[in-house]
Every structure is written in structure tokens, then in C-alpha cells.
Design a protein around this motif. Structure first.
Motif, PDB file in Angstrom:
ATOM      1  N   ALA A   1       0.842  -1.197   0.000  1.00  0.00           N
ATOM      2  CA  ALA A   1       0.000   0.000   0.000  1.00  0.00           C
ATOM      3  C   ALA A   1       0.873   1.241   0.000  1.00  0.00           C
ATOM      4  O   ALA A   1       1.977   1.253   0.564  1.00  0.00           O
ATOM      5  N   LEU A   2       0.369   2.278  -0.656  1.00  0.00           N
ATOM      6  CA  LEU A   2       0.980   3.601  -0.590  1.00  0.00           C
ATOM      7  C   LEU A   2       0.174   4.408   0.413  1.00  0.00           C
ATOM      8  O   LEU A   2      -1.014   4.671   0.206  1.00  0.00           O
ATOM      9  N   LEU A   3       0.813   4.763   1.529  1.00  0.00           N
ATOM     10  CA  LEU A   3       0.139   5.486   2.598  1.00  0.00           C
ATOM     11  C   LEU A   3       0.429   6.977   2.520  1.00  0.00           C
ATOM     12  O   LEU A   3       1.515   7.395   2.101  1.00  0.00           O
ATOM     13  N   ARG A   4      -0.537   7.764   2.961  1.00  0.00           N
ATOM     14  CA  ARG A   4      -0.346   9.198   3.195  1.00  0.00           C
ATOM     15  C   ARG A   4      -0.255   9.373   4.704  1.00  0.00           C
ATOM     16  O   ARG A   4      -1.191   9.033   5.439  1.00  0.00           O
ATOM     17  N   LEU A   5       0.872   9.873   5.169  1.00  0.00           N
ATOM     18  CA  LEU A   5       1.134  10.024   6.596  1.00  0.00           C
ATOM     19  C   LEU A   5       1.222  11.507   6.934  1.00  0.00           C
ATOM     20  O   LEU A   5       2.015  12.240   6.331  1.00  0.00           O
ATOM     21  N   SER A   6       0.421  11.933   7.900  1.00  0.00           N
ATOM     22  CA  SER A   6       0.409  13.339   8.309  1.00  0.00           C
ATOM     23  C   SER A   6       0.759  13.416   9.792  1.00  0.00           C
ATOM     24  O   SER A   6      -0.095  13.169  10.653  1.00  0.00           O
ATOM     25  N   PRO A   7       2.015  13.724  10.113  1.00  0.00           N
ATOM     26  CA  PRO A   7       2.412  13.780  11.524  1.00  0.00           C
ATOM     27  C   PRO A   7       1.835  15.015  12.215  1.00  0.00           C
ATOM     28  O   PRO A   7       2.016  16.135  11.744  1.00  0.00           O
ATOM     29  N   VAL A   8       1.148  14.789  13.322  1.00  0.00           N
ATOM     30  CA  VAL A   8       0.658  15.897  14.141  1.00  0.00           C
ATOM     31  C   VAL A   8       1.775  16.365  15.065  1.00  0.00           C
ATOM     32  O   VAL A   8       1.941  17.557  15.321  1.00  0.00           O
ATOM     33  N   THR A   9       2.557  15.411  15.562  1.00  0.00           N
ATOM     34  CA  THR A   9       3.747  15.705  16.358  1.00  0.00           C
ATOM     35  C   THR A   9       4.977  15.385  15.517  1.00  0.00           C
ATOM     36  O   THR A   9       4.867  14.808  14.435  1.00  0.00           O
ATOM     37  N   GLY A  10       6.140  15.731  16.022  1.00  0.00           N
ATOM     38  CA  GLY A  10       7.362  15.555  15.235  1.00  0.00           C
ATOM     39  C   GLY A  10       8.447  14.807  15.969  1.00  0.00           C
ATOM     40  O   GLY A  10       9.588  15.262  16.033  1.00  0.00           O
ATOM     41  N   ARG A  11       8.126  13.646  16.522  1.00  0.00           N
ATOM     42  CA  ARG A  11       9.105  12.849  17.256  1.00  0.00           C
ATOM     43  C   ARG A  11      10.084  12.148  16.314  1.00  0.00           C
ATOM     44  O   ARG A  11       9.751  11.837  15.166  1.00  0.00           O
ATOM     45  N   LYS A  12      11.273  11.888  16.829  1.00  0.00           N
ATOM     46  CA  LYS A  12      12.288  11.162  16.067  1.00  0.00           C
ATOM     47  C   LYS A  12      11.730   9.829  15.589  1.00  0.00           C
ATOM     48  O   LYS A  12      11.168   9.059  16.370  1.00  0.00           O
ATOM     49  N   HIS A  13      11.880   9.548  14.294  1.00  0.00           N
ATOM     50  CA  HIS A  13      11.491   8.278  13.673  1.00  0.00           C
ATOM     51  C   HIS A  13      10.018   7.941  13.882  1.00  0.00           C
ATOM     52  O   HIS A  13       9.619   6.776  13.785  1.00  0.00           O
ATOM     53  N   GLN A  14       9.203   8.951  14.149  1.00  0.00           N
ATOM     54  CA  GLN A  14       7.797   8.715  14.489  1.00  0.00           C
ATOM     55  C   GLN A  14       7.065   7.904  13.427  1.00  0.00           C
ATOM     56  O   GLN A  14       6.397   6.908  13.739  1.00  0.00           O
ATOM     57  N   LEU A  15       7.166   8.307  12.174  1.00  0.00           N
ATOM     58  CA  LEU A  15       6.416   7.631  11.117  1.00  0.00           C
ATOM     59  C   LEU A  15       6.902   6.198  10.929  1.00  0.00           C
ATOM     60  O   LEU A  15       6.099   5.281  10.713  1.00  0.00           O
ATOM     61  N   ARG A  16       8.188   6.007  11.037  1.00  0.00           N
ATOM     62  CA  ARG A  16       8.769   4.679  10.836  1.00  0.00           C
ATOM     63  C   ARG A  16       8.343   3.722  11.951  1.00  0.00           C
ATOM     64  O   ARG A  16       8.001   2.559  11.700  1.00  0.00           O
ATOM     65  N   VAL A  17       8.349   4.210  13.186  1.00  0.00           N
ATOM     66  CA  VAL A  17       7.965   3.360  14.317  1.00  0.00           C
ATOM     67  C   VAL A  17       6.459   3.104  14.317  1.00  0.00           C
ATOM     68  O   VAL A  17       6.007   1.992  14.611  1.00  0.00           O
TER      69      VAL A  17
END
Length: 303
Positions: A226-242
């Protein structure tokens, strides 16, 4: 806010490094530097001092015999004997008197770090654009491709930096993941508590009050991915990957999650499939609404 000039100028896109001298028993500044930086030989320090490439905060050269004094800041140029070339080019998408927006290739760090100096986005842009005061307003991981914003003028830098902690900037990423049907947070919002892992390069989740939040949507699905659209509300280190890993969908070609690969294992044919795709914000200086999109795209693996 005024810009405080450093006692050494930018050289080939690289500004001087700085070290503070603590109280201690060293007879000379040279002896402290040799002990503080064991990877740099005494001969290398002597050569730098002879070339007047080591100075104090007042611009006074540090010689091999200069007595130790603290507190004092010492400036010097960092060099690397050998540096791996990153065979991908950055692209400047926008430039005015306040901002530079660049599209970063994968594998290239935003700023000098470790074994990367000239091969960093900041140094490449300083050389290309002749802008010694250029500073990144945020960071993305070395493995991640996509948009990075830079401040041109120290006088207005704080206004742009404030957009990030105050959440006045919308950022969207794309990621390719192995698809896992039935994940409750997709589409939706995933929250968790992220803390440092036992290995300093990684982070992990733990029970407790969430300190990270990502909005997730599916843009495409095909062949088990799947191709995901990820919208981070916060900006933690490696957040999207984890977050993707926690949902059972680790991002394709991730060298950190779920398994940390050995250093120096870059495979330029297999970049991390994570892209900082777009940013949008109201310019705090001009008041204009600004929106930028990376020309890069991610493709689902062939079936």
C-alpha cells in the motif's frame, strides 16, 4: 535579532566547529584538543594551527605553545580524509530573501554528521547558492527523501522556526508498506508513547501517555503493498517509521526497523520508501499562504 559573526569564515560551504574549554589540568590548548578528539592526530592539529585554522572566540590564533585557559571557546575547521559520495542530486524548488525550499535525495544527511561533511544537503546548498547564513528549519532522516525548508536571514529565522512547535505548518509524507488488511488505525489516527531505545540510533514504544500522533490514509493498494499518506501531528524522532512498524507494516527498505542493519550497509538501489511529499503554511513574515510539493514519487512494487 542580529547575526553574530564567527571568528572563522565559512570555507567551501562548511562553517567552523566550536569546542568550549572546561576547567582542567592541560598545560596547553593543543594538549586539550589532542585528548578531546582522539580521532585527530597531533600532527593534524599542529598543521591546522600553523595554517591559522584554529582560533579562539576573539579570532586570536591558537598556537601549539599557547597556554591553556578556561572558560574559552575555540573554533576550528572539521575535515574528513575520505568521504563517500552520495550519487543523487538535490533540487532547489524555491528561493527568496527569506526561504530556500529544497528537495533532498535519500541517503544524504541534512547537516554534517559523522562521516558526512561535504556530502550533506546544507553544505551542498551553501556552496551552490553562496549563502553562508543558511540554516535548516527542521530535519528529516538521512534515509528519507523530500522537502526541507531553510532560513536565509538570521533576523527572521525565529519566526519561521516557531511554526513547527506551534503546529502552524502542515506536513504530509508518503510511504510504501506491506499491506495488512484489517488494521484498525488505517485509515485513522495512531497515537503512542515514544522513548529512546537501548540502541541510541532507534526509538521504541512504551506504555503511558501518548506523546506522538500520526494521521494515516491509504492512497493506493496493489500486489500486497500500500501507498500510505502520513500526516504527523507531532514531530518525534522516527515517528512515522515506528508507527508503521507498530501497525505491522514496516516501511519498505527501512534500515532501522524492525531490524537495525549494520553501519555502512547503504544500498543505493534500495532507498527507504518514505518521502516528505508536501508542506503548507502561512508565511510569518509576508503573510502569504505557501505550499510546496516534492516532484519525487513512490511506486508500489510490481506484482
Amino acid at each position: 535579532m542580529t547575526s553574530q559573526r564567527l571568528p572563522l569564515p565559512t570555507r567551501d560551504g562548511v562553517g567552523p566547529s566550536c569546542v568550549g574549554l572546561p576547567q582542567g589540568p592541560w598545560p596547553t590548548i593543543a594538549e586539550f584538543l589532542v585528548e578531546r578528539f582522539p580521532a585527530i592526530t597531533r600532527e593534524a592539529w599542529m598543521a591546522r594551527m600553523e595554517a591559522s585554522d584554529v582560533v579562539d572566540e576573539h579570532g586570536v590564533p591558537v598556537t601549539a605553545q599557547r597556554r591553556y585557559q578556561a572558560p574559552l571557546r575555540v573554533y576550528y575547521y572539521r575535515t574528513l580524509d575520505a568521504e563517500v559520495h552520495i550519487p543523487f542530486d538535490e533540487q532547489v524548488l524555491f528561493q527568496d530573501d527569506q526561504l530556500v525550499v529544497a528537495d533532498k535525495p535519500p541517503f544524504l544527511p541534512v547537516t554534517p554528521t559523522g562521516k558526512y561533511l561535504q556530502e550533506s544537503l546544507l553544505v551542498r546548498l551553501k556552496r551552490k547558492l553562496k549563502l553562508d547564513d543558511l540554516v535548516p528549519l527542521h530535519r528529516i532522516d538521512r534515509s528519507t527523501a523530500g522537502l526541507v525548508l531553510f532560513s536565509v536571514r538570521p533576523e527572521t529565522r525565529g519566526a519561521y522556526q516557531a511554526m513547527f512547535p506551534e503546529r502552524r505548518i502542515a506536513k504530509h509524507y508518503e510511504a510504501v508498506v506491506p499491506w495488512r488488511p484489517g488494521v484498525s488505525s488505517v485509515p485513522g489516527t495512531y497515537r503512542s508513547r515514544l522513548v529512546d531505545d537501548d540502541h541510541f540510533m532507534r526509538v521504541k514504544e512504551e506504555a503511558g501517555e501518548p506523546n506522538s500522533e500520526t494521521r494515516i490514509a491509504v492512497e493506493q493498494m496493489a500486489g500486497g503493498h500500500a501507498l500510505l499518506r502520513l500526516s504527523p501531528v507531532t514531530g518525534r524522532k522516527h515517528q512515522l517509521r515506528v508507527h508503521c512498524m507498530a501497525l505491522g507494516m514496516p516501511i519498505v527498505n527501512d534500515p532501522f526497523y524492525p531490524v537495525l542493519l549494520p553501519p555502512d550497509s547503504d544500498d543505493f538501489d534500495k532507498p527507504l520508501q518514505l518521502l516528505a511529499k508536501s508542506v503548507a503554511f502561512q508565511d510569518p513574515v509576508s503573510g502569504e499562504l505557501r505550499s510546496f510539493t516534492s516532484p519525487r514519487s513512490l511506486a508500489l512494487p510490481p506484482r
